[in-house]
Design a protein around this motif. Structure first.
Motif, PDB file in Angstrom:
ATOM      1  N   ASP A   1      -6.058   7.227  40.496  1.00  0.00           N
ATOM      2  CA  ASP A   1      -6.023   6.163  41.741  1.00  0.00           C
ATOM      3  C   ASP A   1      -6.721   5.328  41.310  1.00  0.00           C
TER       4      ASP A   1
ATOM      5  N   LYS B   1      -3.562   4.354  61.654  1.00  0.00           N
ATOM      6  CA  LYS B   1      -3.360   6.116  61.869  1.00  0.00           C
ATOM      7  C   LYS B   1      -3.450   6.072  62.718  1.00  0.00           C
TER       8      LYS B   1
ATOM      9  N   GLN C   1      -4.819  13.536  59.690  1.00  0.00           N
ATOM     10  CA  GLN C   1      -4.699  13.244  58.390  1.00  0.00           C
ATOM     11  C   GLN C   1      -4.960  13.241  57.288  1.00  0.00           C
TER      12      GLN C   1
ATOM     13  N   LEU D   1      -6.093  12.193  54.022  1.00  0.00           N
ATOM     14  CA  LEU D   1      -5.951  10.674  53.161  1.00  0.00           C
ATOM     15  C   LEU D   1      -7.222  10.533  51.891  1.00  0.00           C
ATOM     16  N   TYR D   2      -8.252  10.767  52.193  1.00  0.00           N
ATOM     17  CA  TYR D   2      -8.991  10.734  50.523  1.00  0.00           C
ATOM     18  C   TYR D   2     -10.273  11.489  50.795  1.00  0.00           C
TER      19      TYR D   2
ATOM     20  N   LYS E   1      -1.851  15.532  45.026  1.00  0.00           N
ATOM     21  CA  LYS E   1      -0.890  14.854  45.022  1.00  0.00           C
ATOM     22  C   LYS E   1       0.546  15.196  45.987  1.00  0.00           C
ATOM     23  N   GLU E   2       0.478  16.994  45.679  1.00  0.00           N
ATOM     24  CA  GLU E   2       1.822  17.242  46.748  1.00  0.00           C
ATOM     25  C   GLU E   2       1.640  17.076  48.358  1.00  0.00           C
ATOM     26  N   GLN E   3      -0.074  16.507  48.526  1.00  0.00           N
ATOM     27  CA  GLN E   3      -0.400  16.677  50.420  1.00  0.00           C
ATOM     28  C   GLN E   3      -0.405  15.110  50.076  1.00  0.00           C
ATOM     29  N   GLY E   4       0.111  14.206  49.403  1.00  0.00           N
ATOM     30  CA  GLY E   4       0.115  12.525  49.561  1.00  0.00           C
ATOM     31  C   GLY E   4      -1.706  12.205  50.099  1.00  0.00           C
ATOM     32  N   VAL E   5      -2.012  12.600  48.988  1.00  0.00           N
ATOM     33  CA  VAL E   5      -3.935  12.528  49.737  1.00  0.00           C
ATOM     34  C   VAL E   5      -4.529  11.371  48.183  1.00  0.00           C
ATOM     35  N   SER E   6      -5.212  10.982  48.172  1.00  0.00           N
ATOM     36  CA  SER E   6      -5.742  10.302  46.447  1.00  0.00           C
ATOM     37  C   SER E   6      -7.290  10.693  46.065  1.00  0.00           C
TER      38      SER E   6
ATOM     39  N   TYR F   1      -1.767  20.864  56.558  1.00  0.00           N
ATOM     40  CA  TYR F   1      -1.435  19.172  57.049  1.00  0.00           C
ATOM     41  C   TYR F   1       0.001  20.332  57.673  1.00  0.00           C
TER      42      TYR F   1
END
Lengths: 343, 343
Positions: free
Chosen positions: B32, B52, B93, B95-96, B124-129, B207
């Motif tokens: 990332d 957000k 949500q 995020l990090y 990655k699957e959860q859109g989290v960095s 989530y």
């Protein structure tokens, strides 16, 4: 809680014992509103953060220092100062901390209390809230007494643009105080050495110093890094690499306490790679380096600050040391380092 | 890195070995932008967070599960899912994440890689960095292979007001799936039991399910909690206490896999207090409980959801169980719980 209690596996198992530990120790010591609400996550208004700057800063460190108490500090103070310093050197105002405890079954509750209250005191002094936490207990022999993770959240004001990639030829390298005190102190605090001195760890939170310097010299200061594991040699090598420059350090200018030097000579260690926990290096534009140094020396956290080197060239990506005898040598960061579990 | 390498103290000492581990493993796996910048703190624009929602959510957990791999997951997947779930149940949500590793000297590098890539895949699957991290190595015998701390940052939209203090008489208690699978699976995965089954941990990030339900039923859902250590019994007791209410659970309605029930009967355990890692309880207003249940059952993460009880009164602060034979008993959360190191 009485004096003779110890931590048992029940204290980490999610039942009544854990609730009691949380209520009677952690909530009492930290006593912050989001923590008292006992939700699964702490919640803080984003508007309050946004009013302080335009970027959120996030940093994490696990502390495994041995022994848990040493002259000048303990693992709790260290776990707060270390993480706050990682925020402060980015120009962030530190605001919130999380605290995760991994406890070995059998740890004295009195000892845990002492460490937790040390964390609470240090955080309070810095105006920082510990707002969420976690406690795990592992069986005897599966951890060494206590490990603490702290993760810090801060906010960076819009005007501040610090980066290890910002150094350029001509810049001066400033260090905020004596190098190697934490490493030398922890080494002496370990049972098996049998040496004695009145050295203390430099363990301290650096935000008050950094904030004052940044307020007056926002654009003259290119980069700030706190000097921890790896010592000043490690951190300057990282800056040299990130900025693709050569830094030349002046050995004579490096502030080293005579006791630290003595321990290093005795044990064959290099103070350049000894750990610190309340020390920062600053890369400052040449025009204002002297002014920044004077300001630093007026602050209690920077009394022993010195200009210790400068950026000499682009594109070499090395750290050089001009020795006290006038010779120049390349400083190579060792593969491993001198001491495990220094922080 | 080659297959036969192991982690040494040098990998945690701040020198060249640690830099190589960071560059070749962590930066490659997590990849990332804030992490690649290798500053002491990750930086993210506050404006993106503020867009957000209006509250920052922060949560931390250390993972000490033994064994490191179990059917349905591993400590890496668990360390991502568990912390993301603690954000999601607050309506945030995710995020990090930060990631702090405490590694026992001698751990296989291949094994560490497998765990780190499992974390990266799950995030990655959860859109989290995963944007910042730390590595410490302790001597052999001073930790049990690997402990991971993750701290999560998320944002809660303005419209969402979930709290364990919100439950009121008449509300229904929904559970999103089978109870006790994680606890029973980890127990079986431990060497010393000699039992076999095809049970899997429910380890999952919730989530996607929670978000869908909250989008359609923002104001009908009063409270969401993920069910981990302490089991459904522990979490419902916490809600009863926070809201000062009595909850009556219906034993017949509780979804328990027959294998989990069998293990519990054999070992004298209560599925009410077995851990889960991909399960949530929802407290929902009576008018919409059936609709929320149907929506839940249509989602892959909620197929086995059930209404398992209701809030019966104010001011009693208890958890009751209506047993399969029609009797009612008070459920007392045990002092300790059944299994150490389940997460």
């Amino acid at each position: 809680m009485s004096n003779d209690q110890i931590i048992t596996l029940a204290h980490g198992a999610g039942g009544e014992a854990m609730q009691q530990l949380i209520d009677k120790l952690f909530l009492k010591a930290f006593n912050d509103k989001p923590l008292r609400q006992k939700e699964d996550q702490a919640r803080v208004p984003l508007a309050e953060l946004h009013a302080k700057g335009n970027r959120l800063a996030l940093t994490t460190d696990s502390y495994v220092v041995s022994p848990l108490f040493f002259p000048g500090g303990d693992i709790g103070k260290l776990a707060v100062c270390g993480t706050l310093n990682d925020l402060a050197v980015g120009g962030a105002q530190p605001l919130y901390l999380s605290a995760g405890f991994i406890i070995e079954e059998g740890l004295s509750l009195t000892l845990l209390e002492e460490i937790v209250y040390s964390m609470a005191k240090t955080a309070k002094e810095q105006g920082v809230s510990i707002i969420t936490g976690d406690t795990k207990v592992v069986e005897r022999g599966m951890a060494d007494k206590l490990f603490i993770n702290t993760t810090g959240v801060g906010v960076i004001p819009q005007s501040i643009q610090l980066s290890a990639a910002n150094a350029r030829p001509g810049d001066k390298i400033l260090v905020s105080g004596f190098i190697g005190n934490h490493g030398a102190t922890v080494m002496l605090a370990r049972d098996n050495l049998g040496l004695h001195s009145d050295l203390q760890s430099d363990c301290a939170a650096l935000y008050p110093l950094i904030n004052q310097l940044l307020l007056q010299h926002t654009h003259d200061i290119r980069c700030i890094r706190d000097v921890t594991r790896g010592g000043i040699g490690g951190v300057l090598s990282e800056i040299a690499q990130a900025s693709n420059i050569t830094i030349e350090l002046d050995e004579v200018a490096l502030p080293v306490r005579s006791q630290t030097r003595g321990i290093c000579e005795l044990l064959g260690l290099d103070p350049l790679f000894l750990a610190n926990e309340g020390l920062a290096v600053f890369v400052v534009g040449p025009q204002h380096a002297e002014t920044v140094l004077q300001l630093m020396q007026q602050h209690p956290l920077g009394q022993h600050a010195q200009i210790v080197g400068e950026v000499t060239a682009f594109s070499i990506n090395h750290l050089h040391l001009k020795t006290r005898y006038g010779a120049r040598r390349i400083v190579n960061v060792p593969y491993g380092l001198q001491l495990p579990r220094i922080c």
